[in-house]
Design a protein around this motif. Sequence first.
Motif, PDB file in Angstrom:
ATOM      1  N   LEU A 207       1.148  -1.778  24.699  1.00 38.19           N
ATOM      2  CA  LEU A 207       1.529  -0.669  23.780  1.00 38.19           C
ATOM      3  C   LEU A 207       0.855  -0.613  22.177  1.00 38.19           C
ATOM      4  CD1 LEU A 207       3.384   2.100  24.464  1.00 38.19           C
ATOM      5  CD2 LEU A 207       5.258   0.414  23.647  1.00 38.19           C
ATOM      6  N   GLU A 208       1.448  -1.380  22.203  1.00 41.19           N
ATOM      7  CA  GLU A 208       1.158  -1.918  20.892  1.00 41.19           C
ATOM      8  C   GLU A 208      -0.233  -2.017  20.115  1.00 41.19           C
ATOM      9  OE1 GLU A 208       2.493  -5.668  18.525  1.00 41.19           O
ATOM     10  OE2 GLU A 208       3.164  -6.284  20.986  1.00 41.19           O
ATOM     11  N   SER A 209      -1.140  -2.784  21.062  1.00 42.41           N
ATOM     12  CA  SER A 209      -2.486  -2.909  20.608  1.00 42.41           C
ATOM     13  C   SER A 209      -3.212  -1.658  20.653  1.00 42.41           C
ATOM     14  CB  SER A 209      -3.143  -3.727  21.941  1.00 42.41           C
ATOM     15  OG  SER A 209      -3.135  -3.946  23.020  1.00 42.41           O
ATOM     16  N   VAL A 210      -2.909  -1.003  22.153  1.00 40.01           N
ATOM     17  CA  VAL A 210      -3.238   0.608  21.992  1.00 40.01           C
ATOM     18  C   VAL A 210      -3.605   2.033  21.480  1.00 40.01           C
ATOM     19  CG1 VAL A 210      -3.526   2.656  23.715  1.00 40.01           C
ATOM     20  CG2 VAL A 210      -4.015   0.263  25.152  1.00 40.01           C
ATOM     21  N   PHE A 211      -2.092   1.724  21.037  1.00 40.57           N
ATOM     22  CA  PHE A 211      -1.764   2.585  20.000  1.00 40.57           C
ATOM     23  C   PHE A 211      -2.143   2.224  18.637  1.00 40.57           C
ATOM     24  CE2 PHE A 211       0.555   4.087  23.916  1.00 40.57           C
ATOM     25  CZ  PHE A 211       0.057   5.288  24.149  1.00 40.57           C
TER      26      PHE A 211
ATOM     27  N   LEU B  83       2.363  -7.207  29.679  1.00 40.15           N
ATOM     28  CA  LEU B  83       1.676  -6.291  30.024  1.00 40.15           C
ATOM     29  C   LEU B  83       2.475  -4.847  29.821  1.00 40.15           C
ATOM     30  CD1 LEU B  83       2.747  -7.474  33.390  1.00 40.15           C
ATOM     31  CD2 LEU B  83       0.315  -7.284  33.283  1.00 40.15           C
ATOM     32  N   LEU B  84       3.497  -4.895  29.411  1.00 44.50           N
ATOM     33  CA  LEU B  84       4.310  -3.855  28.176  1.00 44.50           C
ATOM     34  C   LEU B  84       4.062  -3.331  27.004  1.00 44.50           C
ATOM     35  CD1 LEU B  84       7.428  -3.320  30.947  1.00 44.50           C
ATOM     36  CD2 LEU B  84       5.390  -2.150  31.262  1.00 44.50           C
ATOM     37  N   ALA B  85       4.491  -4.095  26.522  1.00 45.86           N
ATOM     38  CA  ALA B  85       4.792  -4.620  24.824  1.00 45.86           C
ATOM     39  C   ALA B  85       3.100  -4.901  24.072  1.00 45.86           C
ATOM     40  CB  ALA B  85       5.749  -5.377  24.307  1.00 45.86           C
ATOM     41  N   PHE B  86       2.717  -5.693  24.298  1.00 43.92           N
ATOM     42  CA  PHE B  86       1.379  -5.948  23.992  1.00 43.92           C
ATOM     43  C   PHE B  86       0.308  -5.006  23.928  1.00 43.92           C
ATOM     44  CE2 PHE B  86      -2.218  -7.721  23.360  1.00 43.92           C
ATOM     45  CZ  PHE B  86      -2.372  -8.062  21.584  1.00 43.92           C
TER      46      PHE B  86
ATOM     47  N   THR C 199      -2.879 -16.399  15.570  1.00 41.73           N
ATOM     48  CA  THR C 199      -1.584 -17.638  15.933  1.00 41.73           C
ATOM     49  C   THR C 199      -0.641 -17.174  17.222  1.00 41.73           C
ATOM     50  OG1 THR C 199      -0.167 -16.370  14.006  1.00 41.73           O
ATOM     51  CG2 THR C 199      -1.766 -17.943  12.930  1.00 41.73           C
ATOM     52  N   GLY C 200      -0.806 -16.243  17.709  1.00 38.90           N
ATOM     53  CA  GLY C 200      -0.015 -16.011  18.599  1.00 38.90           C
ATOM     54  C   GLY C 200      -0.587 -16.641  20.134  1.00 38.90           C
ATOM     55  N   ILE C 201      -1.679 -16.725  19.962  1.00 38.59           N
ATOM     56  CA  ILE C 201      -2.431 -16.610  21.284  1.00 38.59           C
ATOM     57  C   ILE C 201      -1.616 -18.262  21.352  1.00 38.59           C
ATOM     58  CG2 ILE C 201      -4.614 -17.302  22.612  1.00 38.59           C
ATOM     59  CD1 ILE C 201      -4.846 -14.247  21.149  1.00 38.59           C
TER      60      ILE C 201
ATOM     61  N   GLY D 245       6.320  -0.492  20.171  1.00 36.20           N
ATOM     62  CA  GLY D 245       5.496  -1.406  20.703  1.00 36.20           C
ATOM     63  C   GLY D 245       6.303  -3.485  20.098  1.00 36.20           C
ATOM     64  N   THR D 246       6.253  -3.289  18.680  1.00 31.54           N
ATOM     65  CA  THR D 246       6.388  -4.410  18.626  1.00 31.54           C
ATOM     66  C   THR D 246       7.971  -4.704  19.059  1.00 31.54           C
ATOM     67  OG1 THR D 246       7.519  -3.643  16.065  1.00 31.54           O
ATOM     68  CG2 THR D 246       4.612  -3.830  16.479  1.00 31.54           C
TER      69      THR D 246
END
Length: 493
Positions: free
Chosen positions: A105-109, A100-103, A68-70, A135-136
């Motif tokens: 970070l949270e998606s990869v980990f 580039l940073l937060a998303f 929904t965020g996209i 990351g969130t």
Amino acid sequence: MSAETLARWQFGITTVYHFFFVPITIALSMLVAILQTIWVRTGNEKFLRLTKFFGKLFLINFAMGVVTGIVQEFQFGMNWSEYSRFVGDIFGAPLALEALLAFFLESVFLGLWIFGWDKLPKKVHLLTIWLAAIGTMISSIFILAANSWMQNPVGAHFNAANDRAEMTSLLDVLTNPVALVTLPHVLATAYLTAGGLVLGVAGWHLAKLGKPDTEQQEKDASAYRWATKFGAWVLLGAGAFTLITGDIQGKIMTEVQPMKMAAAEALWETEQPASFSLFTIGTLDGSQEVFSIKVPYVLSFLATGDVNGKVYGINDLVKKMETEGFTNSNLELQKQAADRLAKVGVTDWVPNLPVTYWSFRLMMGLGFLAMAIAAWVLWVTRKGGLPKPGAAWTALMFAAPLAPLFGNSFGWIFTEMGRQPFIVFGVLPTMSAVSPGVSAFEVGLTMVLYTVIYGALAVVEVGLLMHYIKLGLPDVVEPQVLTDEDAPLTFAY
């Protein structure tokens, strides 16, 4: 309805819907990390079961939040292209940093956490959920910086040659006073919601389980009891922090957006000292009040920190806007864009009073309701007490997460509606920000399509959550790190 009105409705529907998932994602990720940390340190099986249980609910919510965020970003190009053209250099910077940073970070980990139960050492695997949770929160920093800039446009100037706003300082944008107080307030309300979810789910199971008859039921009851109290304490602690940050936020809001505070209170005339309105009825044209119930001195303290402070009313603020606008603003962008704003010809400076007035009260009322439920649950479960199953207890367990969740939504409705008639306060009116080439039919069609799709997604989301909530705590086996490098990745949920 005009294309502007429909575009506002569409953005409002998609934004409020998306924000249902945001506070749970932000806070529940950290609560799951805490549960897994306790399991790693103690080896107690119940904390592994709680980690897996609430981790599954978190993943369902996270997936729906991403989907929904996209759509939110699509709309800047679809319906709000003039807004993107005018402030894209500024508004786009924190959004780019978030992606580039937060998303990443949270998606990869989070991916490593999902598939790494039998691939990573226990402590390394624990680190992945902590990094995803961090990351969130980093994501919220950049998103709130972007939104706070719309409320208080610092660190920018107006380029008359290009008819655009341009950034002069990214640091000023990220350290906006509005952002600095909005961030802890939003994070606190997120934990208010996630704590309510843990409390509601565990408390419902605890009452349904009743007095344990077997060893397995005793284990389940121990886990549910711990989670119920844990959720209640998180909710109460977050509620207290919400009150503190909300008080600070109200004072900053009065300073940078005095009309929003006046609209929140339906305060037509300037008062010193000012009273807090519990209930107000005004004339149809919104020029004066007809009947009200007020508490003396409270509004002055909320707005200024002084029980005898002056709070400007709607009528005086409208006169000021009509005579001088933002020509005397302390913000460079507002002052430089004052001539451009005058040419636009804003005729209604007052936000929608019924929406701002009641959303402000619903926001606070639902928050207090959630805190009251948490306090009651702690009282009922003290000294090993068990709740009595029944319709009343079930209703309270449903209200525990839903009250703060809807309170969050009403808070954002107030924040955005109270800024009207501006999309960037004091700089760009909302009516000047819509895409000039998009018709009302086109906006209406996409709004209907989005609403139908989101309705279907809501059915899927609620269905999945209720299914796994009803299943209760899973049976678990101590994760063992596989030594076979060719072994396939396993999905632990």
